[in-house]
Scaffold this active site. Structure first.
Site, PDB file in Angstrom:
ATOM      1  N   ARG A   8       0.801  -1.226   0.000  1.00 26.56           N
ATOM      2  CA  ARG A   8       0.000   0.000   0.000  1.00 26.56           C
ATOM      3  C   ARG A   8       0.838   1.282   0.000  1.00 26.56           C
ATOM      4  O   ARG A   8       0.301   2.373  -0.168  1.00 26.56           O
ATOM      5  CB  ARG A   8      -0.958  -0.003   1.198  1.00 26.56           C
ATOM      6  CG  ARG A   8      -2.216  -0.816   0.919  1.00 26.56           C
ATOM      7  CD  ARG A   8      -3.185  -0.742   2.063  1.00 26.56           C
ATOM      8  NE  ARG A   8      -2.776  -1.597   3.171  1.00 26.56           N
ATOM      9  CZ  ARG A   8      -3.217  -1.459   4.408  1.00 26.56           C
ATOM     10  NH1 ARG A   8      -4.061  -0.481   4.715  1.00 26.56           N
ATOM     11  NH2 ARG A   8      -2.812  -2.283   5.365  1.00 26.56           N
ATOM     12  N   GLU A 150      -7.254 -13.166  14.561  1.00 27.25           N
ATOM     13  CA  GLU A 150      -7.057 -12.198  13.483  1.00 27.25           C
ATOM     14  C   GLU A 150      -8.394 -11.728  12.934  1.00 27.25           C
ATOM     15  O   GLU A 150      -9.379 -12.469  12.940  1.00 27.25           O
ATOM     16  CB  GLU A 150      -6.211 -12.825  12.369  1.00 27.25           C
ATOM     17  CG  GLU A 150      -4.792 -13.162  12.793  1.00 27.25           C
ATOM     18  CD  GLU A 150      -4.045 -11.964  13.357  1.00 27.25           C
ATOM     19  OE1 GLU A 150      -4.008 -10.920  12.683  1.00 27.25           O
ATOM     20  OE2 GLU A 150      -3.518 -12.061  14.481  1.00 27.25           O
ATOM     21  N   ASN A 377      36.653  42.775   5.715  1.00 26.92           N
ATOM     22  CA  ASN A 377      35.439  43.110   4.989  1.00 26.92           C
ATOM     23  C   ASN A 377      35.565  42.547   3.579  1.00 26.92           C
ATOM     24  O   ASN A 377      36.492  42.898   2.858  1.00 26.92           O
ATOM     25  CB  ASN A 377      35.236  44.624   4.964  1.00 26.92           C
ATOM     26  CG  ASN A 377      33.782  44.946   4.658  1.00 26.92           C
ATOM     27  OD1 ASN A 377      33.218  44.378   3.726  1.00 26.92           O
ATOM     28  ND2 ASN A 377      33.195  45.815   5.443  1.00 26.92           N
ATOM     29  N   ALA A 380      31.018  42.526  -2.070  1.00 28.99           N
ATOM     30  CA  ALA A 380      29.981  41.854  -2.858  1.00 28.99           C
ATOM     31  C   ALA A 380      30.567  41.316  -4.151  1.00 28.99           C
ATOM     32  O   ALA A 380      31.401  41.956  -4.783  1.00 28.99           O
ATOM     33  CB  ALA A 380      28.862  42.836  -3.168  1.00 28.99           C
TER      34      ALA A 380
HETATM   35  C1  UD1 Z   1      -0.052  -8.735  12.873  1.00 29.40           C
HETATM   36  C2  UD1 Z   1      -0.722  -9.604  13.936  1.00 29.40           C
HETATM   37  C3  UD1 Z   1      -1.973  -8.899  14.448  1.00 29.40           C
HETATM   38  C4  UD1 Z   1      -1.621  -7.536  14.985  1.00 29.40           C
HETATM   39  C5  UD1 Z   1      -0.903  -6.724  13.909  1.00 29.40           C
HETATM   40  C6  UD1 Z   1      -0.414  -5.440  14.494  1.00 29.40           C
HETATM   41  C7  UD1 Z   1      -0.192 -11.848  13.237  1.00 29.40           C
HETATM   42  C8  UD1 Z   1      -0.694 -13.074  12.593  1.00 29.40           C
HETATM   43  N1  UD1 Z   1      -1.048 -10.856  13.362  1.00 29.40           N
HETATM   44  O1  UD1 Z   1      -0.955  -8.603  11.793  1.00 29.40           O
HETATM   45  O2  UD1 Z   1      -2.558  -9.671  15.486  1.00 29.40           O
HETATM   46  O3  UD1 Z   1      -2.793  -6.855  15.402  1.00 29.40           O
HETATM   47  O4  UD1 Z   1       0.241  -7.458  13.432  1.00 29.40           O
HETATM   48  O5  UD1 Z   1       0.078  -4.620  13.454  1.00 29.40           O
HETATM   49  O6  UD1 Z   1       0.944 -11.779  13.628  1.00 29.40           O
HETATM   50  N2  UD1 Z   1       6.073  -9.726   8.303  1.00 29.40           N
HETATM   51  C9  UD1 Z   1       7.134 -10.480   7.916  1.00 29.40           C
HETATM   52  N3  UD1 Z   1       6.898 -11.639   7.248  1.00 29.40           N
HETATM   53  C10 UD1 Z   1       5.653 -12.072   6.948  1.00 29.40           C
HETATM   54  C11 UD1 Z   1       4.556 -11.278   7.351  1.00 29.40           C
HETATM   55  C12 UD1 Z   1       4.791 -10.107   8.032  1.00 29.40           C
HETATM   56  O7  UD1 Z   1       8.283 -10.136   8.171  1.00 29.40           O
HETATM   57  O8  UD1 Z   1       5.528 -13.143   6.336  1.00 29.40           O
HETATM   58  C13 UD1 Z   1       6.338  -8.482   9.025  1.00 29.40           C
HETATM   59  C14 UD1 Z   1       5.857  -7.260   8.276  1.00 29.40           C
HETATM   60  O9  UD1 Z   1       6.882  -6.742   7.450  1.00 29.40           O
HETATM   61  C15 UD1 Z   1       5.547  -6.313   9.424  1.00 29.40           C
HETATM   62  C16 UD1 Z   1       5.117  -7.233  10.547  1.00 29.40           C
HETATM   63  O10 UD1 Z   1       5.624  -8.508  10.214  1.00 29.40           O
HETATM   64  O11 UD1 Z   1       6.703  -5.615   9.846  1.00 29.40           O
HETATM   65  C17 UD1 Z   1       3.611  -7.281  10.705  1.00 29.40           C
HETATM   66  O12 UD1 Z   1       3.043  -7.710   9.477  1.00 29.40           O
HETATM   67  P1  UD1 Z   1       1.568  -7.322   9.040  1.00 29.40           P
HETATM   68  O13 UD1 Z   1       1.245  -8.052   7.779  1.00 29.40           O
HETATM   69  O14 UD1 Z   1       1.407  -5.868   9.107  1.00 29.40           O
HETATM   70  O15 UD1 Z   1       0.747  -7.910  10.266  1.00 29.40           O
HETATM   71  P2  UD1 Z   1      -0.509  -8.824  10.261  1.00 29.40           P
HETATM   72  O16 UD1 Z   1      -0.104 -10.231  10.043  1.00 29.40           O
HETATM   73  O17 UD1 Z   1      -1.542  -8.253   9.391  1.00 29.40           O
END
Ligand code: UD1
Ligand code: CA
Length: 456
Positions: A8, A150, A377, A380
């Site tokens: 996004r 979730e 000084n 300019a």
């Molecule tokens: C996760 C939590 C959710 C929480 C939310 C808070 C899980 C399953 N859910 O949501 O309960 O409310 O965070 O923001 O954990 N990332 C990886 N590898 C992956 C997926 C994600 O490194 O395969 C990293 C992303 O880059 C990010 C972080 O993990 O920094 C959170 O990922 P995001 O997809 O935002 O979180 P959700 O799984 O939606």
């Protein structure tokens, strides 16, 4: 965790490398981990892993990178990290896109957790859409935590719950590792959810504690340019408020940007729309006019920086002496060292040069790779020609010298103390102290000269 793509953001730059207050989102998180004195910091990268790894650093901390390819969820991410985690001690799970979490909050989380508990950082949100909901026993606000569900797996009733999991937990390594190996992806998103460790803890009789905070900024995640801008403003407003609490007078706290560290002594005044980068120190009574952009500089007491001044200290820094007057529209570049009472006026550029007490260059000038004596000084339109196309050379101007307008000082060259250089001179040789030097064509008069006429 920093493997996610951040679709996004609609950017080629990986999400965690976007900047907030001058530092990448991930660098904020790493610096906080360092403030906790983590024994080891493990960064999970995936999307554009090389670029992410090359653009963060952590001095004095054992920093490891682990790759997650493909990205199959937060639980899968942590499975990749498991081998890099020590067998003992506490693991604090952080998100690379949640930049404003404070070390103090994490210390509190660690304090309620500990060697045989799972501690979750939670918050109640007016709009919990999209987040994992904290399911508590008997639905009571202080009931024991049973699970995190979730958004996509939640029942309509569960979606009413406003308490959400922030994505941050503290868990003993000894407990985490076996839980990670038991995760599955049987859920609405077919992802490995780290949050499933909560159910496992409950099943294993491990206490699950929630540290519920009120400060939404600390757990705010970034998913879009709009959220990034919103968090930037909220963060800047906090910085502005803390500066004002120290006595700094800001014309408008909503129009200040600190992208680094700003240290202010007493009675500093800052007008609107100033940007501070790197480390900037403002001495007592310093006034900064509107629209200045100041990076890596020390500005001594009483100095006035007039509107639209650019100070870019970068690696060498810039020093401005006490009671100096800079601007409007001045440019101080790396290595500019200005003594007390120096005046630098509009469209004057100073680079890698020392100007002693009381020296003045008030308009349209360039001083580079030079030393300028006391009370000089500098007229300019005059410049130091410091570059011969291959090498840089030095110009030395003694005390009490007067450089007229539109002079060219071709370095290497020395202007003796007390000397005067007539306007329009091209100076290629050293001058003696106290003398007047002219180096320009003499004025001639041609009396009966006729202007060319247009042919008919
Ligand atoms: C996760 C939590 C959710 C929480 C939310 C808070 C899980 C399953 N859910 O949501 O309960 O409310 O965070 O923001 O954990 N990332 C990886 N590898 C992956 C997926 C994600 O490194 O395969 C990293 C992303 O880059 C990010 C972080 O993990 O920094 C959170 O990922 P995001 O997809 O935002 O979180 P959700 O799984 O939606
Ligand atoms: Ca996700």
């Amino acid at each position: 965790m920093a493997a996610g793509k951040g679709t996004r953001m609609k950017s080629r730059l990986p999400k965690v490398l976007h900047k907030l207050a001058g530092r990448s989102l991930l660098q904020h998180v790493l610096d906080t981990a360092a403030a906790l004195q983590a024994r080891r910091v493990v960064v999970i990268t995936g999307h554009e892993a090389q670029q992410v790894e090359a653009n963060v650093s952590l001095a004095g901390t054992d920093l490891h990178f682990v790759r997650q390819e493909p990205q199959l969820g937060t639980g899968h991410a942590m499975q990749q990290a498991a081998p890099a985690l020590p067998e003992d001690g506490m693991v604090v799970v952080l998100s690379g896109d949640v930049p404003l979490i404070q070390a103090e909050t994490l210390r509190a989380l660690l304090a309620i957790g500990g060697a045989d508990k799972l501690a979750l950082l939670t918050i109640a949100l007016a709009d919990p859409t999209g987040y994992g909901r904290v399911i508590r026993q008997a639905g009571a606000a202080d009931g024991a935590v049973q699970a995190i569900v979730e958004q996509k797996d939640a029942t309509p009733d569960q979606r009413q719950i406003r308490e959400i999991y922030s994505g941050i937990m503290a868990v003993p390594s000894r407990l985490l590792k076996p839980w990670l190996s038991r995760l599955d992806n049987k859920n609405a998103q077919a992802e490995y959810y780290l949050t499933d460790v909560v159910k496992m803890a409950v099943a294993d009789g491990v206490p699950v504690l929630a540290h519920r905070i009120e400060d939404a900024l600390q757990v705010a995640g970034i998913n879009s340019p709009a959220q990034l801008a919103e968090l930037e403003r909220a963060h800047q407003l906090r910085l502005a408020q803390s500066l004002m609490a120290q006595g700094v007078r800001l014309a408008d706290p909503a129009r200040l940007d600190v992208r680094g560290e700003l240290h202010c002594a007493q009675d500093v005044e800052i007008d609107v729309n100033c940007i501070f980068e790197g480390r900037v120190e403002l001495g007592e009574g310093v006034k900064v006019g509107a629209h200045c952009v100041i990076g890596n500089a020390r500005i001594a007491a009483g100095a006035v920086i007039q509107p639209f001044t650019r100070i870019e200290g970068e690696d060498l820094g810039v020093e401005v002496g006490a009671d100096a007057r800079i601007g409007p529209f001045a440019r101080l570049r790396p290595g500019a060292r200005l003594g007390p009472d120096v005046h630098i006026g509009n469209f004057v550029e100073v680079k890698n040069a020392e100007l002693a007490q009381g020296a003045k260059a008030n308009h349209l000038a360039y001083i580079g790779d030079a030393t300028v004596g006391e009370r000089v000084n500098y007229g300019a339109g005059s410049i130091t020609a410091n570059y011969d196309g291959a090498n840089k050379h030095k110009t030395h101007i003694g005390d009490d010298v007067h450089i007229g307008s539109n002079c060219l000082l071709v370095a290497p060259v020395r202007i003796g103390a007390g000397g005067t250089v007539g306007g329009g001179s091209v100076i290629t040789q050293d001058t003696e102290p106290g003398v007047l030097t002219l180096a320009r064509a003499r004025q001639v008069t041609i009396a009966n000269w006729q202007r060319p006429q247009k042919k008919k």
